[in-house]
Design a protein around this motif. Structure first.
Motif, PDB file in Angstrom:
ATOM      1  N   ASN A  67     104.801  16.746  38.759  1.00 10.07           N
ATOM      2  CA  ASN A  67     103.837  16.097  39.656  1.00 10.07           C
ATOM      3  C   ASN A  67     102.458  16.002  39.004  1.00 10.07           C
ATOM      4  N   ILE A  68     102.005  17.120  38.425  1.00  5.06           N
ATOM      5  CA  ILE A  68     100.673  17.167  37.792  1.00  5.06           C
ATOM      6  C   ILE A  68     100.600  16.185  36.623  1.00  5.06           C
ATOM      7  N   LEU A  69     101.595  16.234  35.762  1.00  2.62           N
ATOM      8  CA  LEU A  69     101.600  15.359  34.585  1.00  2.62           C
ATOM      9  C   LEU A  69     101.658  13.891  34.994  1.00  2.62           C
ATOM     10  N   PHE A  70     102.477  13.592  35.994  1.00  2.00           N
ATOM     11  CA  PHE A  70     102.592  12.223  36.489  1.00  2.00           C
ATOM     12  C   PHE A  70     101.270  11.725  37.059  1.00  2.00           C
ATOM     13  N   SER A  71     100.635  12.534  37.906  1.00  2.00           N
ATOM     14  CA  SER A  71      99.378  12.121  38.528  1.00  2.00           C
ATOM     15  C   SER A  71      98.307  11.854  37.481  1.00  2.00           C
ATOM     16  N   SER A  72      98.233  12.713  36.479  1.00  2.00           N
ATOM     17  CA  SER A  72      97.235  12.544  35.420  1.00  2.00           C
ATOM     18  C   SER A  72      97.451  11.240  34.657  1.00  2.00           C
ATOM     19  N   GLU A  73      98.694  10.971  34.284  1.00  2.00           N
ATOM     20  CA  GLU A  73      98.987   9.738  33.546  1.00  2.00           C
ATOM     21  C   GLU A  73      98.816   8.504  34.424  1.00  2.00           C
TER      22      GLU A  73
END
Length: 197
Positions: free
Chosen positions: A139-145
């Motif tokens: 979730n974190i990695l997706f939101s950042s990208e």
């Protein structure tokens, strides 16, 4: 169904409509997105909040481990399917509800490369809490990208930790987690105490 607002509110005649979406089915996610697009409505805020935790190992109809698909992949696909609507609706925002527990895992193999088998493990390699933590890291990695790619178009993305003041039954299928939440409850804020702070 109608959402009642104060008589002098500009939203007095606002309507709320429920639409069903099963994140454990990629077909359902696509059908939901198509149904929403057919309404020709703007989309200014998309909150990706559904989750399961401490579930026994199970595969979805798509052949993926259910915690990963429900907590992350279903939301990922939903945002991808609605990305054009978000861009047309700018300013718009995607809020991805993650968890502080994302800190207690990684997605790397012994060589330091992303190991895709970790996100949708086989039954013999499955531990429910670790599966949840990995989905929340996704979730974190997706939101950042997502923010990096869409912010130039007026669409922002934020990942948030909801805090431990919200009492839910997300941990209902594992007695140990239920016990830990119960023991921790006196030391956490309720919604009433949060409003007073």
């Amino acid at each position: 169904m109608k959402l009642l607002s104060p008589p002098n509110s500009p939203f007095h005649k606002a309507r709320v409509e429920a639409m069903m979406c099963n994140l454990a089915s990629l077909r359902s996610v696509r059908e939901f997105a198509d149904s929403f697009k057919a309404k020709k409505l703007p989309l200014h805020v998309l909150v990706c909040n559904a989750a399961v935790c401490t579930q026994p190992w199970n595969l979805t109809e798509d052949g993926l481990e259910s915690t990963f698909q429900i907590c992350h992949l279903g939301h990922f696909l939903l945002v991808q399917c609605l990305q054009d609507v978000l861009r047309r609706s700018a300013p718009a925002r995607v809020v991805v509800v993650s968890s502080e527990s994302h800190r207690f895992t990684d997605l790397l193999d012994s060589c330091g490369k992303v190991d895709l088998d970790l996100v949708s493990p086989q039954k013999k390699d499955y531990w429910s809490m670790l599966a949840y933590n990995r989905a929340k890291l996704c979730n974190i990695l997706f939101s950042s990208e997502l923010h990096r790619r869409l912010s130039p178009y007026g669409v922002t993305s934020n990942a948030v930790h909801p805090g431990n003041m919200m009492y839910t039954s997300i941990h209902r299928s594992w007695w140990l987690m239920t016990l830990l939440f119960t023991l921790a409850r006196p030391f956490t804020k309720s919604m009433v105490r949060k409003k007073r702070a």
